[in-house]
Design a protein around this motif. Structure first.
Motif, mmCIF file in Angstrom:
data_model
loop_
_atom_site.group_PDB
_atom_site.id
_atom_site.type_symbol
_atom_site.label_atom_id
_atom_site.label_comp_id
_atom_site.label_asym_id
_atom_site.label_seq_id
_atom_site.Cartn_x
_atom_site.Cartn_y
_atom_site.Cartn_z
ATOM 1 N N LEU A 1 0.811 -1.188 0.035
ATOM 2 C CA LEU A 1 0.068 0.009 -0.125
ATOM 3 C C LEU A 1 0.889 1.346 -0.013
ATOM 4 O O LEU A 1 0.134 2.307 -0.341
ATOM 5 N N ALA A 2 2.191 1.258 0.388
ATOM 6 C CA ALA A 2 3.029 2.278 0.210
ATOM 7 C C ALA A 2 4.220 1.848 -0.625
ATOM 8 O O ALA A 2 5.280 1.508 -0.059
ATOM 9 N N PRO A 3 4.287 1.744 -1.961
ATOM 10 C CA PRO A 3 5.192 1.203 -2.955
ATOM 11 C C PRO A 3 6.455 2.206 -3.168
ATOM 12 O O PRO A 3 7.100 1.457 -3.512
ATOM 13 N N ASN A 4 6.568 3.287 -2.769
ATOM 14 C CA ASN A 4 7.757 3.837 -2.950
ATOM 15 C C ASN A 4 8.873 3.855 -1.842
ATOM 16 O O ASN A 4 8.519 3.739 -0.582
ATOM 17 N N THR A 5 10.238 3.842 -2.339
ATOM 18 C CA THR A 5 11.130 3.855 -1.558
ATOM 19 C C THR A 5 11.726 5.424 -1.589
ATOM 20 O O THR A 5 12.188 5.783 -2.807
ATOM 21 N N MET B 1 24.012 18.473 -4.662
ATOM 22 C CA MET B 1 24.231 17.776 -6.249
ATOM 23 C C MET B 1 24.633 16.359 -5.917
ATOM 24 O O MET B 1 24.232 15.354 -6.676
ATOM 25 N N LEU B 2 25.215 16.075 -4.835
ATOM 26 C CA LEU B 2 25.796 14.691 -4.517
ATOM 27 C C LEU B 2 24.431 13.769 -4.613
ATOM 28 O O LEU B 2 24.414 12.481 -5.072
ATOM 29 N N ALA B 3 23.363 13.917 -3.946
ATOM 30 C CA ALA B 3 22.385 13.186 -3.828
ATOM 31 C C ALA B 3 21.459 12.819 -5.145
ATOM 32 O O ALA B 3 21.270 11.719 -5.421
ATOM 33 N N LEU B 4 21.559 14.053 -6.025
ATOM 34 C CA LEU B 4 20.953 14.001 -7.299
ATOM 35 C C LEU B 4 21.948 12.989 -8.196
ATOM 36 O O LEU B 4 21.494 11.944 -8.916
ATOM 37 N N GLU B 5 23.351 13.255 -8.100
ATOM 38 C CA GLU B 5 24.027 12.471 -8.765
ATOM 39 C C GLU B 5 24.095 10.718 -8.482
ATOM 40 O O GLU B 5 24.177 10.010 -9.265
ATOM 41 N N ALA B 6 23.768 10.795 -7.042
ATOM 42 C CA ALA B 6 23.876 9.356 -6.539
ATOM 43 C C ALA B 6 22.391 8.608 -7.065
ATOM 44 O O ALA B 6 22.529 7.409 -7.342
ATOM 45 N N LEU B 7 21.444 9.528 -7.056
ATOM 46 C CA LEU B 7 20.223 8.908 -7.494
ATOM 47 C C LEU B 7 20.267 8.701 -8.899
ATOM 48 O O LEU B 7 19.808 7.400 -9.495
ATOM 49 N N LEU B 8 21.031 9.530 -9.946
ATOM 50 C CA LEU B 8 21.362 9.130 -11.142
ATOM 51 C C LEU B 8 22.044 7.567 -11.405
ATOM 52 O O LEU B 8 21.614 6.841 -12.072
ATOM 53 N N GLY B 9 23.119 7.372 -10.480
ATOM 54 C CA GLY B 9 23.637 6.385 -10.453
ATOM 55 C C GLY B 9 22.649 4.891 -10.024
ATOM 56 O O GLY B 9 22.942 3.857 -10.382
ATOM 57 N N LEU B 10 21.871 5.254 -9.256
ATOM 58 C CA LEU B 10 21.077 4.308 -8.619
ATOM 59 C C LEU B 10 19.830 3.994 -9.754
ATOM 60 O O LEU B 10 19.688 2.746 -10.007
ATOM 61 N N LYS B 11 19.543 4.735 -10.576
ATOM 62 C CA LYS B 11 18.588 4.668 -11.764
ATOM 63 C C LYS B 11 19.372 3.688 -12.669
ATOM 64 O O LYS B 11 18.545 2.960 -13.229
ATOM 65 N N ARG C 1 11.863 7.351 -4.907
ATOM 66 C CA ARG C 1 11.663 8.967 -4.823
ATOM 67 C C ARG C 1 12.826 9.434 -4.123
ATOM 68 O O ARG C 1 13.397 9.042 -3.319
ATOM 69 N N LEU C 2 13.142 10.959 -4.273
ATOM 70 C CA LEU C 2 14.042 11.651 -3.749
ATOM 71 C C LEU C 2 13.528 13.124 -3.254
ATOM 72 O O LEU C 2 12.941 13.531 -4.361
ATOM 73 N N VAL C 3 13.578 13.409 -1.952
ATOM 74 C CA VAL C 3 12.866 14.828 -1.781
ATOM 75 C C VAL C 3 14.054 15.419 -1.080
ATOM 76 O O VAL C 3 14.845 15.005 -0.256
ATOM 77 N N LEU C 4 14.253 16.626 -1.924
ATOM 78 C CA LEU C 4 15.071 17.588 -1.489
ATOM 79 C C LEU C 4 14.516 18.579 -0.702
ATOM 80 O O LEU C 4 13.816 19.625 -1.483
ATOM 81 N N LEU D 1 15.283 12.888 -14.232
ATOM 82 C CA LEU D 1 15.215 12.417 -12.718
ATOM 83 C C LEU D 1 14.102 13.323 -12.395
ATOM 84 O O LEU D 1 13.560 13.135 -11.268
ATOM 85 N N ALA D 2 13.310 14.358 -13.031
ATOM 86 C CA ALA D 2 12.451 14.951 -12.771
ATOM 87 C C ALA D 2 11.247 14.605 -12.088
ATOM 88 O O ALA D 2 10.835 15.113 -11.199
#
Length: 437
Positions: A220-224, A239-249, A261-264, A291-292
């Protein structure tokens, strides 16, 4: 504490700008801690915006007095440090001249006002809370900048040495203090860790009992959801968080990526060009790299909204390098969330690697690897969250913080007049020669 002999006193906190940030949270918590011990506490500042501040400074819990807001924050877009020092001096002088004497004055961040407190309030004991040497927070990229900063750096060191007691927020900062201020080697700063007001963050049950909301666990809460809470400033390295998210993708399957999902979220002041520019840069990076749809931005928020953000995430990401202490990891851990942080500075004293989260090199590859562990091993993430909350309750509770501050206050009161006060008293005494006349 070795004793419980509390003497109620009047305590003033002098802080440059009571906005929203880790330093501001610390001074508010310190004021609340002193209030909890029965002291009369007042906050003095040169800027306080009711729309952008912590609720305790707005709802009457802590009386706030604003002086010096009329003085500009900069001159033609320059001289920020010079103006900040003068605004702090104006605030301190107004406090000393227009209010009944305070037994203890806690000066926060900027020490330049201490000589004026010695002059206008000589009987007050002065505590300086050093978050980090100011001279290390700015780059000297030109000869003109070095010439401008040289007298300011000299003033910082000399005025810091005039305090009766110097407090720092971590062992890391204490080491930097002694390495930076060469003429103050006789001073051994006392470490007083910032604390978390545990009650404000609720119980373990309120925070999900330590169970992250990972998509592998709850249909019921599917997002990490990964959460970053830091001001929109380049030194926070969001920016490190966004770059890491890109690597995770790039490492997740398409089905897994759909649920990440990432919340800044962080402090944002429209008055500051850096806040506006960096926020735009982050948005542009997310858009340019696809990533938007997986990134949300939250510019400033209330205490209640912050708690909700922490409860709705699965992991807190903390990206600054050489952060002096960093309250963010504690907020993540008390919310029963694992923390991914850079392996320098304050987080080395708060986060336990692979027990309450991950301490990583400040690279996208290292952060991506830790994020992948959270996504694919929710059981371990849950255990880290539980261990993190237990660590905060044991080491960084508000009660322990209040007791540490109380011991500082009582030691100062029991020590008698400060050298500056004794000198002032002697000057007021007529000389023997004058008495004979």
């Amino acid at each position: 504490m070795s004793r419980i002999a509390f003497t109620p006193t009047r305590i003033a906190f002098v802080h440059p700008d009571l906005g929203i940030g880790g330093a501001e949270r610390l001074v508010v918590d310190a004021a609340l801690a002193c209030t909890s011990k029965g002291h009369e506490v007042h906050l003095f500042t040169s800027h306080h915006d009711p729309a952008r501040c912590f609720s305790e400074t707005r709802d009457g819990q802590l009386p706030v007095h604003v002086h010096g807001s009329w003085f500009p924050r900069n001159i033609a877009g320059r001289f920020y440090a010079f103006c900040a020092y003068l605004r702090m001096i104006i605030t301190a002088i107004a406090m000393a001249l227009f209010y009944p004497r305070f037994d203890v004055v806690v000066v926060d961040q900027i020490s330049a006002c201490i000589p004026f407190l010695r002059i206008f309030s000589p009987k007050s004991k002065i505590v300086f809370y050093c978050h980090f040497p100011d001279q290390l927070l700015t780059q000297r990229t030109s000869l003109l900048k070095r010439l401008y900063r040289s007298p300011i750096d000299w003033l910082e060191e000399r005025t810091t040495g005039l305090a009766d007691t110097v407090l720092v927020n971590s062992k890391f900062t204490a080491g930097v203090f002694n390495a930076t201020f060469r003429s103050l080697q006789h001073i051994r700063p006392q470490v007083v860790y910032p604390a978390i007001n545990v009650a404000a963050f609720g119980s373990a049950d309120d925070n999900g009992g330590g169970r992250p909301r990972g998509f592998a666990r709850l249909a019921l809460a599917p997002n990490t959801t990964f959460l970053s809470i830091n001001r929109f400033e380049r030194k926070k390295n969001l920016m490190l968080a966004l770059e890491a998210l890109l690597g995770l993708k790039q490492q997740l399957t398409k089905a897994e990526w759909e649920h990440v999902r990432l919340v800044l979220a962080g402090g944002y002041d429209e008055r500051l060009p850096e806040n506006r520019e960096y926020h735009a840069e982050l948005q542009q990076f997310a858009q340019a790299n696809g990533l938007a749809d997986h990134v949300s931005f939250k510019r400033s928020f209330s205490d209640e909204e912050k708690i909700q953000l922490l409860r709705s995430c699965d992991c807190l990401m903390y990206t600054p390098t050489n952060e002096h202490f960093g309250i963010g990891p504690l907020e993540g851990m008390i919310s029963s969330r694992p923390v991914i942080a850079v392996n320098t500075g304050g987080p080395l004293e708060t986060v336990v690697h692979k027990r309450t989260g991950f301490l990583c090199n400040p690279t996208s590859e290292a952060f991506t690897a830790a994020m992948l562990e959270i996504v694919r091993n929710p059981d371990a993430a849950e255990q880290m969250g539980v261990a993190g909350r237990a660590r905060v309750l044991d080491k960084f509770s508000f009660a322990a913080f209040a007791d540490q501050l109380e011991e500082v206050v009582q030691n100062l009161i029991e020590a008698g007049p400060s050298p500056a006060a004794a000198t002032a008293d002697r000057r007021r005494q007529p000389s023997r020669k004058a008495k004979k006349l």
